[in-house]
Design an enzyme around this catalytic site. Structure first.
Site, mmCIF file in Angstrom:
data_model
loop_
_atom_site.group_PDB
_atom_site.id
_atom_site.type_symbol
_atom_site.label_atom_id
_atom_site.label_comp_id
_atom_site.label_asym_id
_atom_site.label_seq_id
_atom_site.Cartn_x
_atom_site.Cartn_y
_atom_site.Cartn_z
ATOM 1 N N HIS A 12 -41.555 -4.577 3.413
ATOM 2 C CA HIS A 12 -40.188 -4.783 2.915
ATOM 3 C C HIS A 12 -39.732 -6.233 3.087
ATOM 4 O O HIS A 12 -38.538 -6.493 3.214
ATOM 5 C CB HIS A 12 -39.193 -3.853 3.619
ATOM 6 N N SER A 63 -38.410 -32.872 -9.277
ATOM 7 C CA SER A 63 -37.226 -32.597 -10.088
ATOM 8 C C SER A 63 -36.753 -33.903 -10.698
ATOM 9 O O SER A 63 -36.844 -34.963 -10.076
ATOM 10 C CB SER A 63 -36.133 -32.008 -9.198
ATOM 11 N N LYS A 94 -37.024 -32.778 -4.123
ATOM 12 C CA LYS A 94 -37.715 -31.547 -4.497
ATOM 13 C C LYS A 94 -39.216 -31.709 -4.656
ATOM 14 O O LYS A 94 -39.712 -32.674 -5.206
ATOM 15 C CB LYS A 94 -37.162 -31.006 -5.827
ATOM 16 N N GLU A 117 -45.668 -20.764 -9.951
ATOM 17 C CA GLU A 117 -44.631 -20.110 -10.769
ATOM 18 C C GLU A 117 -45.126 -19.849 -12.184
ATOM 19 O O GLU A 117 -44.854 -18.793 -12.771
ATOM 20 C CB GLU A 117 -43.374 -20.980 -10.816
#
Ligand code: ARG
Length: 465
Positions: A161, A282, A288, A295
């Site tokens: 979980h 970024s 970043k 992804e």
């Protein structure tokens, strides 16, 4: 009667030219040209067989083979004049062959149809694609086993979980990924076996009146056997469904791995560092470093799932035998092959290169009461029934949450307040190392077991090449 002049090969019974939009709408050469090598290979085998059967002379056969080989070179050098008016890869090649060698070229299509031709070509194509995918999979598996070996003794919190559950070896975690890929390998291998059956000779749908030798073409094209039913062989694409399903399952696995790496690489978790060369920045936020490769791999799953749905839907209502709907199988299939190969390549390169931040993993495991089950097991070994032990440890954890203390940080008097069966030997079992080492059975996370699994994986990987 107006007779049209056309480059098309089937206009005998037609009285007007194909509508220009229809010509473009039905053409597939702009995507199925990708099958050119398989198409030429199939045609060469067919020509050899026709000559052996006495349908073509040896001179015609040799002219056809030399012509096709010349066309292959032209295509590979970008010197081939592809025409949408010739619809697809099959008729483009046949027409250019005839332009090149004359009359003999017109005989190549004896005793076959584009229906058995295309069914044969896609199987040849997917067979090679599966071999390439399996080789990339193998490289990825090897990388995971290497990483598992480097990090067998590294401890991180295992989650259920997404809550800290029990400590595990990072090597064990990498071997979990490896096991998923073992099954993916098996699925592709299994799919290849069922696919490796030759439709050629089924002709349009019913077979042919010529004395063909299907065993000969079968052996030449490396198929395991000729198909047993012509109607089925030209029409079903279940092998493409299986292939795409195997791909979707594989990408579901890589998507889960991507998700974990994205979580681990977040500064909030900070378990790993992905190499700069696999990350991007970024345009606005200078700080970043984004895990874009992971992804994108996670995102690629969506398109292959879509291709699987497209193919299932494509097949679901088709009556026997061939229907032109089947032309729609190619773009999803090609894109599935490209997507799987690129995703595997990205992960086979990137995943084994991740930097594991052992200290952060260890600290996170210590914070989350990850050894609570060990304390319960300890009580059970001292004669407390498991359900009671669970409740005792639950109370101790509640105390820990309130006081900001891990179980191992409570003094003996405090622990004995929850159960007087607890002695000072409890502290060994409350360490992360003790917890991990205690799960020392087949499939457990003890570093001993992980090392054993690594050795076995290495044996299997040796046999796989
Ligand atoms: N290009 C077609 C396909 O991809 C094969 C052509 C069969 N055409 C036909 N009219 N029977 O399936």
């Amino acid at each position: 009667m107006t007779k049209r002049t056309s480059s098309q090969l089937w206009t005998g019974r037609f009285t007007e030219a194909t509508d220009a939009f229809v010509e473009a709408f039905t053409a597939s050469e702009h995507f199925d040209r990708r099958l050119y090598a398989q198409d030429i290979r199939g045609s060469i085998a067919h020509a050899r067989m026709l000559a052996k059967a006495g349908v073509l002379s040896e001179t015609e056969r040799d002219a056809i083979i030399a012509g096709l080989e010349g066309l292959r070179v032209d295509i590979e050098q970008g010197d081939f004049d592809w025409s949408p008016a010739l619809e697809d890869v099959h008729m483009n090649i046949e027409k250019r062959l005839t332009d090149r060698i004359g009359e003999a070229g017109k005989k190549l299509h004896t005793a076959r149809s584009r229906n058995d031709q295309v069914a044969t070509d896609i199987r040849l194509y997917l067979r090679d694609a599966i071999d390439a995918i399996r080789a990339q999979l193998l490289r990825f598996q090897q990388g995971l086993v290497d990483l598992a070996e480097r990090e067998t003794d590294t401890i991180l919190p295992g989650f259920t979980h997404l809550q800290v559950a029990q400590p595990v070896s990072f090597g064990h975690h990498m071997l979990a990924w490896y096991e998923m890929l073992v099954r993916d390998q098996e699925r592709f291998e299994d799919c290849r076996q069922r696919m490796n059956v030759m439709p050629l000779g089924s002709a349009a749908l019913a077979g042919t009146s010529f004395p063909i030798d299907r065993d000969m073409t079968c052996a030449e094209l490396g198929f395991d056997r000729p198909s047993r039913n012509s109607l089925d062989a030209v029409s079903d694409r279940d092998f493409a469904l299986e292939f795409t399903a195997a791909a979707a399952i594989l990408l579901t696995h890589t998507s889960r791995m991507a998700e974990e790496m994205i979580i681990w690489a977040s500064p909030l978790v900070d378990f790993i560092d992905l190499p700069d060369r696999y990350c991007t920045g970024s345009s606005i936020m200078p700080q970043k470093k984004n895990p874009d490769v992971a992804e994108i791999v996670r995102g690629k799953t969506a398109r292959v799932n879509g291709h699987l749905m497209a193919l299932l839907t494509l097949m679901k209502s088709q009556p026997l035998a061939y229907n032109r709907d089947n032309q729609e199988d190619k773009e999803p299939l090609f894109d599935t092959v490209d997507t799987v190969l690129d995703s595997l390549r990205a992960f086979a390169d990137m995943v084994p290169a991740m930097q594991v931040k052992k200290g952060n993993m260890y600290a996170a495991a210590k914070k989350g009461f990850a050894t609570a089950t060990d304390l319960a097991d300890y009580l059970v070994r001292k004669g407390v029934p498991f359900r009671d032990a669970h409740a005792i440890v639950g109370a101790a954890v509640r105390h820990g949450v309130e006081q900001g203390l891990d179980l191992a940080e409570m003094d003996l008097a405090t622990l004995r307040g929850f159960s007087d069966t607890i002695d000072d030997d409890v502290y060994q079992i409350l360490t992360l190392e003790g917890s991990v080492a205690a799960r020392d059975h087949l499939g457990g996370t003890a570093p001993n077991q992980v090392r054993q699994q690594i050795a076995e994986a290495r044996e299997r990987l040796k046999g796989a090449v």
